[in-house]
Design a protein around this motif. Structure first.
Motif, PDB file in Angstrom:
ATOM      1  N   ALA A  29      -4.067  11.778   4.641  1.00 13.42           N
ATOM      2  CA  ALA A  29      -3.606  11.159   5.879  1.00 13.42           C
ATOM      3  C   ALA A  29      -4.378   9.853   6.066  1.00 13.42           C
ATOM      4  O   ALA A  29      -5.593   9.855   6.185  1.00 13.42           O
ATOM      5  N   GLY A  30      -3.675   8.736   6.031  1.00 16.95           N
ATOM      6  CA  GLY A  30      -4.336   7.434   6.097  1.00 16.95           C
ATOM      7  C   GLY A  30      -4.711   6.874   4.753  1.00 16.95           C
ATOM      8  O   GLY A  30      -5.374   5.851   4.670  1.00 16.95           O
ATOM      9  N   GLY A  31      -4.273   7.527   3.680  1.00 16.40           N
ATOM     10  CA  GLY A  31      -4.526   7.011   2.341  1.00 16.40           C
ATOM     11  C   GLY A  31      -5.926   7.289   1.835  1.00 16.40           C
ATOM     12  O   GLY A  31      -6.798   7.753   2.565  1.00 16.40           O
ATOM     13  N   GLU A  32      -6.135   6.987   0.559  1.00 19.81           N
ATOM     14  CA  GLU A  32      -7.435   7.179  -0.076  1.00 19.81           C
ATOM     15  C   GLU A  32      -7.653   6.090  -1.119  1.00 19.81           C
ATOM     16  O   GLU A  32      -6.740   5.693  -1.831  1.00 19.81           O
ATOM     17  N   GLU A  33      -8.897   5.634  -1.204  1.00 17.98           N
ATOM     18  CA  GLU A  33      -9.294   4.643  -2.210  1.00 17.98           C
ATOM     19  C   GLU A  33     -10.550   5.157  -2.915  1.00 17.98           C
ATOM     20  O   GLU A  33     -11.468   5.664  -2.269  1.00 17.98           O
ATOM     21  N   ILE A  34     -10.588   5.028  -4.225  1.00 18.58           N
ATOM     22  CA  ILE A  34     -11.697   5.545  -5.036  1.00 18.58           C
ATOM     23  C   ILE A  34     -12.136   4.485  -6.036  1.00 18.58           C
ATOM     24  O   ILE A  34     -11.297   3.814  -6.641  1.00 18.58           O
ATOM     25  N   ARG A  59       0.807  -1.221   0.000  1.00 16.44           N
ATOM     26  CA  ARG A  59       0.000   0.000   0.000  1.00 16.44           C
ATOM     27  C   ARG A  59       0.837   1.267   0.000  1.00 16.44           C
ATOM     28  O   ARG A  59       0.289   2.363   0.098  1.00 16.44           O
ATOM     29  N   SER A  60       2.147   1.136  -0.136  1.00 13.22           N
ATOM     30  CA  SER A  60       2.981   2.313  -0.358  1.00 13.22           C
ATOM     31  C   SER A  60       2.994   2.716  -1.827  1.00 13.22           C
ATOM     32  O   SER A  60       3.529   3.771  -2.184  1.00 13.22           O
ATOM     33  N   LEU A  85      -8.840   3.338  -7.859  1.00 11.48           N
ATOM     34  CA  LEU A  85      -7.599   4.025  -7.506  1.00 11.48           C
ATOM     35  C   LEU A  85      -7.286   3.805  -6.034  1.00 11.48           C
ATOM     36  O   LEU A  85      -8.193   3.808  -5.200  1.00 11.48           O
ATOM     37  N   ARG A  86      -6.001   3.657  -5.738  1.00 12.39           N
ATOM     38  CA  ARG A  86      -5.539   3.577  -4.356  1.00 12.39           C
ATOM     39  C   ARG A  86      -4.319   4.479  -4.203  1.00 12.39           C
ATOM     40  O   ARG A  86      -3.337   4.328  -4.936  1.00 12.39           O
ATOM     41  N   SER A  87      -4.421   5.447  -3.283  1.00 11.67           N
ATOM     42  CA  SER A  87      -3.340   6.403  -3.050  1.00 11.67           C
ATOM     43  C   SER A  87      -2.754   6.174  -1.665  1.00 11.67           C
ATOM     44  O   SER A  87      -3.493   6.041  -0.691  1.00 11.67           O
ATOM     45  N   PRO A  88      -1.424   6.152  -1.532  1.00  8.49           N
ATOM     46  CA  PRO A  88      -0.788   5.782  -0.255  1.00  8.49           C
ATOM     47  C   PRO A  88      -1.014   6.807   0.854  1.00  8.49           C
ATOM     48  O   PRO A  88      -1.442   7.940   0.626  1.00  8.49           O
ATOM     49  N   ASN A  89      -0.683   6.380   2.051  1.00  3.51           N
ATOM     50  CA  ASN A  89      -0.690   7.248   3.222  1.00  3.51           C
ATOM     51  C   ASN A  89       0.161   8.493   2.945  1.00  3.51           C
ATOM     52  O   ASN A  89       1.297   8.402   2.492  1.00  3.51           O
ATOM     53  N   TYR A  90      -0.419   9.671   3.191  1.00  2.00           N
ATOM     54  CA  TYR A  90       0.220  10.964   3.022  1.00  2.00           C
ATOM     55  C   TYR A  90       0.579  11.285   1.565  1.00  2.00           C
ATOM     56  O   TYR A  90       1.427  12.143   1.313  1.00  2.00           O
ATOM     57  N   SER A  91      -0.091  10.648   0.617  1.00  2.00           N
ATOM     58  CA  SER A  91       0.029  11.069  -0.774  1.00  2.00           C
ATOM     59  C   SER A  91      -0.750  12.366  -0.978  1.00  2.00           C
ATOM     60  O   SER A  91      -1.569  12.760  -0.145  1.00  2.00           O
ATOM     61  N   LYS A  92      -0.517  13.034  -2.096  1.00  5.09           N
ATOM     62  CA  LYS A  92      -1.123  14.341  -2.354  1.00  5.09           C
ATOM     63  C   LYS A  92      -1.560  14.424  -3.806  1.00  5.09           C
ATOM     64  O   LYS A  92      -0.888  13.884  -4.695  1.00  5.09           O
ATOM     65  N   LEU A 152     -17.032   6.597  -5.310  1.00  6.06           N
ATOM     66  CA  LEU A 152     -17.080   5.989  -3.981  1.00  6.06           C
ATOM     67  C   LEU A 152     -15.698   6.155  -3.379  1.00  6.06           C
ATOM     68  O   LEU A 152     -14.706   5.714  -3.957  1.00  6.06           O
ATOM     69  N   VAL A 153     -15.631   6.799  -2.208  1.00  6.43           N
ATOM     70  CA  VAL A 153     -14.338   7.189  -1.627  1.00  6.43           C
ATOM     71  C   VAL A 153     -14.190   6.634  -0.218  1.00  6.43           C
ATOM     72  O   VAL A 153     -15.109   6.729   0.601  1.00  6.43           O
ATOM     73  N   LYS A 154     -13.017   6.072   0.065  1.00  3.36           N
ATOM     74  CA  LYS A 154     -12.660   5.648   1.428  1.00  3.36           C
ATOM     75  C   LYS A 154     -11.347   6.324   1.789  1.00  3.36           C
ATOM     76  O   LYS A 154     -10.379   6.278   1.022  1.00  3.36           O
ATOM     77  N   THR A 155     -11.304   6.947   2.972  1.00  3.58           N
ATOM     78  CA  THR A 155     -10.087   7.614   3.427  1.00  3.58           C
ATOM     79  C   THR A 155      -9.738   7.168   4.840  1.00  3.58           C
ATOM     80  O   THR A 155     -10.572   6.656   5.574  1.00  3.58           O
ATOM     81  N   GLY A 156      -8.474   7.379   5.210  1.00  2.00           N
ATOM     82  CA  GLY A 156      -8.038   7.192   6.582  1.00  2.00           C
ATOM     83  C   GLY A 156      -7.903   5.761   7.052  1.00  2.00           C
ATOM     84  O   GLY A 156      -7.758   5.509   8.253  1.00  2.00           O
ATOM     85  N   TYR A 157      -7.871   4.790   6.139  1.00  2.00           N
ATOM     86  CA  TYR A 157      -7.874   3.387   6.547  1.00  2.00           C
ATOM     87  C   TYR A 157      -6.489   2.741   6.550  1.00  2.00           C
ATOM     88  O   TYR A 157      -6.363   1.560   6.887  1.00  2.00           O
ATOM     89  N   MET A 158      -5.461   3.498   6.195  1.00  2.70           N
ATOM     90  CA  MET A 158      -4.107   2.932   6.144  1.00  2.70           C
ATOM     91  C   MET A 158      -3.248   3.336   7.327  1.00  2.70           C
ATOM     92  O   MET A 158      -2.060   3.041   7.356  1.00  2.70           O
ATOM     93  N   LEU A 159      -3.797   4.051   8.303  1.00  2.00           N
ATOM     94  CA  LEU A 159      -2.992   4.463   9.460  1.00  2.00           C
ATOM     95  C   LEU A 159      -2.632   3.271  10.345  1.00  2.00           C
ATOM     96  O   LEU A 159      -3.397   2.323  10.433  1.00  2.00           O
TER      97      LEU A 159
END
Length: 217
Positions: free
Chosen positions: A166-171, A7-8, A191-198, A210-217
């Motif tokens: 913060a904690g990544g994002e999935e779309i 997930r990096s 799409l999957r974006s790593p923790n602290y990606s921008k 459909l968005v999920k955030t904060g699940y990679m902390l």
């Protein structure tokens, strides 16, 4: 098997370009996005039930999260038409079927410790809330701890400010075309974006994601 578990790494996969693979259950097909074991462990997939398909009764020891993309999914607890978001927590069980056929976005074995809520939301019947910028609307679906899941609707020409995940994002792009400085993502893209990606997202055409955030902390 170890598929896309690092997930990096940032991922953007257009699932419409992928071939359907047969599953061990007759009439059930899938497109694998993340997978820990051949038939176990952490899993993210697009799943298709042919018309008249039924699945044997089974438990979800670590929970399942599903969004119905097309058709109607069913089990002994009710019917789940297109646009339904539901969560069956760890320890739950059911006997799924689809008399008319369906397609699903499915995440297995990814619940945070202590998250035991059953959720069923027919999003077609829910109200959209104002987003942080003009042209953006949000429909919250589930929150637990740092993890937040929602639908986000972008009107054509909407631009959002650059931000950090913060904690990544999935779309998963449900409709239209989502964009950022890294690419263009049509309906069916995961799409999957790593923790602290921008990134700096926008949508010239308009889209629903459909968005999920904060699940990679």
């Amino acid at each position: 098997m170890n598929l896309n578990l690092d997930r990096s790494l940032a991922l953007a996969i257009n699932t419409t370009d992928m071939a359907w693979e047969e599953s061990p259950s007759k009439g059930v097909f899938r497109k694998k996005l993340e997978r820990e074991g051949a038939e176990s462990g952490l899993t993210t997939s697009v799943v298709k039930y042919r018309q008249g398909t039924s699945f044997s009764a089974h438990q979800h020891p670590s929970g399942e999260e599903i969004f119905v993309l097309e058709g109607v999914f069913e089990d002994e607890h009710g019917k789940f038409p297109k646009g339904t978001y539901f969560r069956n927590p760890p320890g739950s069980s059911h006997s799924p079927k689809s008399p008319e056929g369906c397609e699903l976005f499915v995440k297995l074995n990814q619940f945070q410790a202590g998250d035991s809520e059953f959720v069923k939301i027919e999003t077609a019947e829910q109200e959209w809330l104002p987003g942080l910028v003009d042209g953006l609307s949000v429909m919250p679906l589930h929150s637990f701890g740092t993890e937040h899941t929602a639908l986000v609707r972008w009107q054509p020409g909407t631009h959002f400010q650059p931000h950090v995940h913060a904690g990544g994002e999935e779309i998963f792009v449900l409709d239209g075309v989502f964009e950022d400085e890294h690419g263009t993502y049509p309906k069916g893209t995961w799409l999957r974006s790593p923790n602290y990606s921008k990134h700096n997202p926008f949508s010239e055409q308009g889209c629903i994601i459909l968005v999920k955030t904060g699940y990679m902390l």
